[in-house]
Design an enzyme around this catalytic site. Structure first.
Site, short mmCIF file in Angstrom:
data_model
loop_
_atom_site.label_atom_id
_atom_site.label_comp_id
_atom_site.label_asym_id
_atom_site.label_seq_id
_atom_site.Cartn_x
_atom_site.Cartn_y
_atom_site.Cartn_z
N HIS A 1 4.70 -2.19 -6.97
CA HIS A 1 4.18 -1.75 -5.68
C HIS A 1 2.81 -1.12 -5.86
O HIS A 1 2.44 -0.69 -6.95
CB HIS A 1 5.11 -0.73 -5.02
N ILE A 2 2.05 -1.07 -4.77
CA ILE A 2 0.79 -0.34 -4.73
C ILE A 2 0.83 0.62 -3.55
O ILE A 2 1.59 0.44 -2.60
CB ILE A 2 -0.44 -1.27 -4.61
#
Length: 362
Positions: free
Chosen positions: A194-195
């Site tokens: 994820h970011i």
């Protein structure tokens, strides 16, 4: 679903001394979905009491008091190494509540023949790239982007993730839109790729920190407490930048070096801070690893803090913290000078070899 094409990219946005730009189609979609989620009470807390002060000094660090992010957020997972495999039994983003999902995110090129979503879903099992609220937000618009959420990809940088991160930044017309990534052992709290994306209304020091070229579109940061590499979109295409950053990031992963990644709008390297010649700046910090579950008393030195945006957990620390103290805390997680110089030499060899191979093929 939010779908986009290259025609939606915004390559230059106003600087901090210029007027605001109109919100882009992407900004409107994200802000609207985030605001609705806040109104419906899907977050663990509101941001009404968020306090901000700019620390005196040359770097003008942005300190924000967010006590509840320190007390009310989900307990981080215990991370012991960079290659820790994805564990479907632990918390991951397939287990979030349906109301936390804001929208699917994909380029038109990901949709066969550009057909409508309902037709595509009947024909093929399309991967889900989802934008979700961060239920414990650090600031306005704080979301998480999870590519191919059902694939169970561990928290690591891939070429595809870099492309999606860069394109997402280019979809925003907001000069304070940020994209960040924490690797395992660098304050990633969930081992599921994820970011972080979010907005700030403050210029950050990392946007105009001076740099020096290492080789072939790769630079090093100067005069920052945490040693790191810098790249820019100016003078090259998206694919070229993604390839270079991924080459260095994958080198860190192979060497088991923890790292943080940050994408932001900024002046072109070498230009004045107030210059209208602006581009996308990418920062990659190799760093000392953090093992197990760790939470520092003042702030966690993760990607936002390294950029100069400090999420402070305690009221007293918020009142008294100084630029000198921040520099000290960030320097403590920086690679040692000798280790960084050795890494820099290996990166130079790597990129020089790649360049020579490209030239021989052409």
């Amino acid at each position: 679903m939010f779908s986009y094409s290259a025609s939606d990219f915004i390559y230059c946005v106003p600087g901090w001394n210029d007027g605001d730009a109109n919100h882009s189609k992407f900004d409107k979609a994200l802000m609207s979905a985030w605001d609705i989620s806040m109104e419906k009470g899907h977050f663990r807390y509101s941001l009404e009491d968020l306090k901000t002060r700019i620390l005196p000094g040359t770097k003008q660090y942005v300190a924000q008091l967010n006590i509840k992010r320190g007390t009310d957020r989900r307990k981080p997972q215990s991370i012991m190494n960079l290659t820790q495999p994805y564990n479907p039994q632990l918390f991951n983003f397939t287990k979030i509540k349906e109301e936390e999902i804001m929208f699917d995110f994909c380029s038109d090129g990901d949709i066969p023949n550009g057909e409508p979503e309902e037709i595509v879903n009947k024909k093929v099992k399309r991967q889900r790239n989802i934008m979700v609220i961060n239920v414990s937000p650090l600031g306005y618009g704080h979301c998480l982007f999870i590519p191919d959420v059902d694939a169970g990809i561990p928290q690591m940088i891939t070429e595809e993730l870099l492309r999606q991160s860069l394109e997402m930044l280019l979809l925003s017309s907001h000069r304070g839109f940020r994209v960040g990534f924490n690797s395992l052992c660098a304050f990633a709290s969930v081992n599921h790729q994820h970011i972080h994306v979010y907005y700030t209304d403050y210029e950050l020091y990392i946007e105009y920190a001076t740099v020096k070229e290492v080789c072939h579109n790769c630079y090093e940061l100067l005069d920052t407490p945490t040693r790191g590499f810098a790249f820019q979109l100016y003078g090259q295409g998206i694919s070229s930048l993604v390839k270079t950053v991924f080459r260095v990031a994958s080198h860190l992963q192979v060497k088991n070096i923890a790292h943080n990644l940050f994408l932001t709008r900024a002046p072109v390297f070498g230009a004045e801070r107030s210059s209208k010649d602006r581009t996308v700046r990418v920062i990659l910090w190799p760093r000392k690893s953090v093992y197990g579950i760790r939470s520092d008393d003042i702030f966690n030195p993760a990607v936002t803090e390294m950029s100069g945006h400090l999420i402070i957990k305690a009221a007293e620390a918020y009142k008294t913290i100084t630029e000198e103290k921040v520099d000290q805390l960030l320097a403590e997680v920086s690679m040692d000078e000798d280790d960084f110089n050795n890494l820099k030499d290996s990166v130079k060899d790597l990129l020089s070899t790649d360049k020579a191979m490209e030239q021989s093929v052409s």
